[in-house]
Motif scaffolding. Structure first.
Motif, PDB file in Angstrom:
ATOM      1  N   THR A 115       0.966  -1.151   0.135  1.00  0.00           N
ATOM      2  CA  THR A 115      -0.085  -0.047  -0.007  1.00  0.00           C
ATOM      3  C   THR A 115       0.825   1.333  -0.042  1.00  0.00           C
ATOM      4  O   THR A 115       0.639   2.304  -0.589  1.00  0.00           O
ATOM      5  CB  THR A 115      -0.954  -0.007   1.215  1.00  0.00           C
ATOM      6  N   PHE A 160       0.611   4.186  -2.811  1.00  0.00           N
ATOM      7  CA  PHE A 160       0.686   5.617  -2.366  1.00  0.00           C
ATOM      8  C   PHE A 160       1.957   6.347  -3.059  1.00  0.00           C
ATOM      9  O   PHE A 160       1.591   7.381  -3.678  1.00  0.00           O
ATOM     10  CB  PHE A 160       0.768   5.791  -0.824  1.00  0.00           C
ATOM     11  N   ASN A 208       1.109   6.717  -6.938  1.00  0.00           N
ATOM     12  CA  ASN A 208       0.229   7.572  -7.242  1.00  0.00           C
ATOM     13  C   ASN A 208       0.689   9.001  -6.954  1.00  0.00           C
ATOM     14  O   ASN A 208       0.397  10.111  -7.757  1.00  0.00           O
ATOM     15  CB  ASN A 208      -0.944   7.318  -6.401  1.00  0.00           C
ATOM     16  N   TRP A 227      -4.022  13.701  -2.338  1.00  0.00           N
ATOM     17  CA  TRP A 227      -2.983  12.658  -2.110  1.00  0.00           C
ATOM     18  C   TRP A 227      -2.386  12.859  -0.921  1.00  0.00           C
ATOM     19  O   TRP A 227      -2.120  11.875  -0.070  1.00  0.00           O
ATOM     20  CB  TRP A 227      -2.326  12.672  -3.263  1.00  0.00           C
ATOM     21  N   PHE A 244      -2.074  10.406   2.114  1.00  0.00           N
ATOM     22  CA  PHE A 244      -0.659   9.718   2.256  1.00  0.00           C
ATOM     23  C   PHE A 244      -0.123  10.037   3.832  1.00  0.00           C
ATOM     24  O   PHE A 244       0.496   9.147   4.426  1.00  0.00           O
ATOM     25  CB  PHE A 244       0.399  10.274   1.414  1.00  0.00           C
TER      26      PHE A 244
END
Length: 281
Positions: free
Chosen positions: A16, A20, A23, A56, A60
């Motif tokens: 994950t 992150f 992205n 984001w 994050f």
């Protein structure tokens, strides 16, 4: 000790985390392209890109804060050699190949990093050599394409294949040159970037040497090759900025005059690059 479920949970956290980061790389890159590619945009379009990056960033930071302990624990306890995380060493959480499978995945156990040994120099040699080999492969594939964009019967078709190839070539060159600036002779120790130079020297007919220009020394050959690498990176980077702007206008269906100009500019730059690359090969 950690049971199997918790170990699996931490592996999932690692995946994950990498998603992150990937992205974020894409979103921040898209925002940065508005400036680097000199894209025309409205305040509303800029605000949309900014909101995506802010959202984001918020997600994050929340993820890292909630899972900081497990992420740190997982990454700080690598297995020796290639032991599985369920080995007798209960502190062992992951193998080196899990941390960086792209680089270490195919390495034998004795090639894996060991902080007690001085393997940095040989590792850097292999890294630089591998990057140049991949760059040469991407270059060969890219030069097979005559166009980045072409228009058959008024239907614009983008050669996404060549864009991905030359973009990979540019990334390899950029990484190599940046690493060379950082590591210097550790990455490129007294060796020419020109393949086969020693073979050429060995096969040189010494009887006619006086009638021919002497071969350049390794350092001169290397300097010439490095200038070509930097030039290739610059040419591809400038063209890619125009291509990114072109794609953005296609997506927005705006600025048709700019689209037409960029279309021509990209094709002109690609034609020049192909000719230049073949001349300096």
């Amino acid at each position: 000790s950690l049971d199997g479920d918790k170990t699996t949970e931490m592996k999932d956290l690692w995946k994950t985390l990498r998603r992150f980061l990937n992205n974020g790389y894409m979103l921040i890159g898209d925002l940065q392209d508005l400036d680097h590619a000199k894209i025309k945009y409205t305040p509303e379009q800029l605000a949309r890109y900014q909101r995506q990056v802010w959202q984001w960033n918020e997600g994050f930071l929340s993820f890292v804060e909630e899972n900081r302990h497990h992420i740190s624990l997982y990454l700080s306890l690598p297995c020796k050699k290639k032991k599985h995380p369920t080995s007798k060493d209960v502190r062992c959480q992951h193998a080196h190949s899990h941390s960086s499978h792209l680089f270490w995945g195919n390495a034998t156990s004795h090639e894996l990093p060991d902080g007690n040994l001085d393997g940095a120099t040989s590792t850097l040699w292999r890294l630089g050599s591998s990057q140049l080999e991949r760059a040469e492969m991407y270059l060969s594939k890219a030069l097979a394409y005559e166009h980045v964009i072409f228009v058959p019967e008024e239907a614009i078709i983008r050669e996404d294949g060549v864009h991905e190839i030359y973009h990979n070539l540019r990334k390899e060159l950029r990484s190599f040159v940046d690493e060379l600036d950082l590591f210097g002779d550790l990455l490129l120790p007294d060796l020419s970037l020109i393949p086969g130079i020693e073979k050429e020297r060995a096969n040189k007919d010494r009887n006619t040497a006086a009638d021919q220009a002497p071969l350049l020394g390794h350092q001169q050959q290397t300097n010439i090759a490095l200038r070509s690498l930097r030039r290739a990176r610059k040419l591809l980077g400038d063209m890619n900025d125009d291509y990114v702007a072109y794609l953005q206008y296609i997506e927005w269906q705006e600025y048709p005059e700019e689209m037409d100009r960029l279309h021509k500019d990209v094709e002109t730059q690609w034609t020049y690059f192909r000719i230049w690359a073949q001349e300096v090969e």
